[in-house]
Design an enzyme around this catalytic site. Structure first.
Site, PDB file in Angstrom:
ATOM      1  N   SER A   1       0.806  -1.220   0.000  1.00 13.05           N
ATOM      2  CA  SER A   1       0.000   0.000   0.000  1.00 13.05           C
ATOM      3  C   SER A   1       0.844   1.279   0.000  1.00 13.05           C
ATOM      4  O   SER A   1       0.329   2.348  -0.315  1.00 13.05           O
ATOM      5  CB  SER A   1      -0.924   0.009   1.214  1.00 13.05           C
TER       6      SER A   1
ATOM      7  N   ASP B   1      -3.615   7.841   7.866  1.00  9.10           N
ATOM      8  CA  ASP B   1      -4.505   6.934   8.596  1.00  9.10           C
ATOM      9  C   ASP B   1      -3.637   6.228   9.640  1.00  9.10           C
ATOM     10  O   ASP B   1      -2.552   6.711   9.947  1.00  9.10           O
ATOM     11  CB  ASP B   1      -5.264   5.995   7.635  1.00  9.10           C
TER      12      ASP B   1
ATOM     13  N   HIS C   1      -0.408   4.719   7.290  1.00 10.29           N
ATOM     14  CA  HIS C   1       0.319   5.315   6.160  1.00 10.29           C
ATOM     15  C   HIS C   1       0.693   6.772   6.387  1.00 10.29           C
ATOM     16  O   HIS C   1      -0.125   7.548   6.894  1.00 10.29           O
ATOM     17  CB  HIS C   1      -0.538   5.209   4.890  1.00 10.29           C
TER      18      HIS C   1
END
Ligand SMILES: *[C@@H]1O[C@H](CO)[C@@H](O)[C@H](O)[C@H]1NC(C)=O
Ligand SMILES: *[C@@H]1O[C@H](CO)[C@@H](O)[C@H](O)[C@H]1NC(C)=O
Ligand SMILES: *[C@@H]1O[C@H](CO)[C@@H](O)[C@H](O)[C@H]1NC(C)=O
Ligand SMILES: *[C@@H]1O[C@H](CO)[C@@H](O)[C@H](O)[C@H]1NC(C)=O
Ligand SMILES: *[C@@H]1O[C@H](CO)[C@@H](O)[C@H](O)[C@H]1NC(C)=O
Ligand SMILES: *[C@@H]1O[C@H](CO)[C@@H](O)[C@H](O)[C@H]1NC(C)=O
Length: 353
Positions: free
Chosen positions: A37, A317, A320
């Site tokens: 991610s 978040d 990240h």
């Protein structure tokens, strides 16, 4: 922003494409991106998984406030590095590549993916590193087809840059899950070795497919992300950090071994734990909580209103970093001079050596 200009549309034959690429401004003709991610730019959007970021407020600082599937408020660090390398447009996600786009690079990264096949699958589908390499082989065969010979394809692919940023989910979404079979089987030392051994086989596949200039990104201090910080004491999870440290030691060994081949291999290791981003001169003020309101699983809650001072937050978040952090990481990796951040060389030196 400079990097937002669209590429020349070239629909004529192969020769003119090569001319465009060689004469273009980018310092390498193509950039191939593997990872999770931290690099995903939309590959998970159509997968049945909770690990996707194609909804607001993700992308709130992206052009047109557009959620693209990037797991941050704006650009990822590899988006920004690509910009520094002179790419005029984003490297397309594998899920959305067509035609001659594949020559300037492909992003295969998938949120929640790991080196191991099973990592992240408790959240749904992922494209594990092995599958990402398989997808790259599809792209390589398309390149070979368009260039007309294996030799020309290999010559082209040797000049490109390869970026591999993976491993966090083999810990966060595997080893450190409450019911994990890997932690029942391996000590952290053994697990780091097992992971890097498997990674080295994938990197050998990449190398066999022409990769010679390769950036291998180590794990950050994953025990210090809001998800794992002790909210009472504000302290990091030392078990996670120690495990990441062991992984990095082994990964550095892998990089050394590839650099020891006398076949033009230029590998570099990025040590994301070097440097102190809490230095007040950098402007970050919030390190232990996320900017966006989060769901139970730590991703942003859909439609939630995020903090407005996003350049002050380290985390977007619970997992990240914000675009502000990604910007610093990208510059450090691209042409930074902080000792040990890139080892042995930064990307700028790598691509010109
Ligand atoms: C897919 O590619 C097309 C053509 O390059 C582009 O217009 C579109 O925005 C891309 N979509 C995504 C989700 O990246
Ligand atoms: C571990 O637990 C999670 C959540 O409770 C579950 O979704 C997953 O299937 C379990 N994994 C294994 C390997 O049992
Ligand atoms: C956080 O730290 C406190 C004080 O050391 C400890 O009592 C508590 O168990 C910790 N919480 C977690 C979730 O580890
Ligand atoms: C990465 O940097 C940290 C902090 O400087 C250091 O302790 C560690 O040994 C480095 N890891 C490797 C593999 O070089
Ligand atoms: C590099 O190659 C030399 C000679 O083959 C060998 O002695 C050395 O151990 C190798 N180093 C690494 C890191 O593989
Ligand atoms: C690094 O690259 C950026 C962007 O090209 C440039 O603005 C900056 O001056 C460079 N820094 C160094 C130390 O070369």
């Amino acid at each position: 922003m400079v990097c937002m200009k669209t590429w020349l549309v070239v629909t004529t034959h192969v020769v003119s494409v090569i001319v465009v690429l060689v004469n273009g401004k980018s310092q390498v003709p193509g950039l191939y991106i593997f990872g999770d991610s931290l690099a995903d730019n939309g590959n998970n959007n159509n997968l049945p998984t909770n690990a996707k970021a194609n909804y607001t407020p993700y992308g709130i600082d992206f052009p047109n406030r557009n959620p693209t599937g990037r797991f941050t408020n704006g650009l990822t660090s590899i988006d920004i590095m690509a910009c520094h390398l002179g790419f005029k447009d984003f490297i397309p996600p594998f899920a959305n590549t067509s035609g001659y786009d594949i020559f300037k690079g492909v992003n295969y990264a998938s949120g929640a993916a790991g080196i191991r096949f099973e990592s992240g699958r408790q959240l749904g589908s992922v494209i594990s590193l092995g599958e990402q390499i398989r997808n790259h082989k599809i792209i390589v065969s398309r390149i070979t087809e368009r260039l007309g010979s294996y030799e020309r394809s290999l010559e082209y692919l040797r000049r490109c840059l390869y970026y591999v940023n993976i491993g966090s989910n083999d810990y966060i979404n595997n080893y450190f899950l409450p019911n994990s079979s890997t932690s029942a089987t391996y000590t952290p030392q053994q697990y780091a070795q097992v992971l890097v051994r498997q990674l080295s086989l994938y990197v050998k596949d990449l190398h066999d497919a022409g990769a010679r200039k390769v950036v291998m990104v180590g794990l950050g201090a994953i025990g210090c992300i809001p998800r794992f910080i002790n909210t009472t004491t504000g302290s990091c999870d030392n078990d996670l950090n120690a495990a990441a440290f062991l992984f990095n030691e082994n990964l550095k060994g892998l990089v050394d071994r590839f650099n020891n081949k006398s076949d033009g291999s230029k590998f570099t290791f990025v040590n994301s734990t070097v440097g102190d981003l809490t230095d007040p001169s950098l402007g970050f003020m919030v390190f232990t909580s996320s900017c966006c309101p989060t769901r139970a699983d730590g991703q942003c809650a859909e439609g939630g209103v995020p903090c407005s001072n996003r350049n002050r937050y380290f985390f977007w978040d619970e997992f990240h970093p914000t675009q502000a952090v990604n910007t610093l990481t990208a510059l450090q990796t691209y042409n930074g001079t902080t000792p040990g951040f890139t080892d042995p060389v930064n990307i700028q030196t790598l691509v010109h050596s």
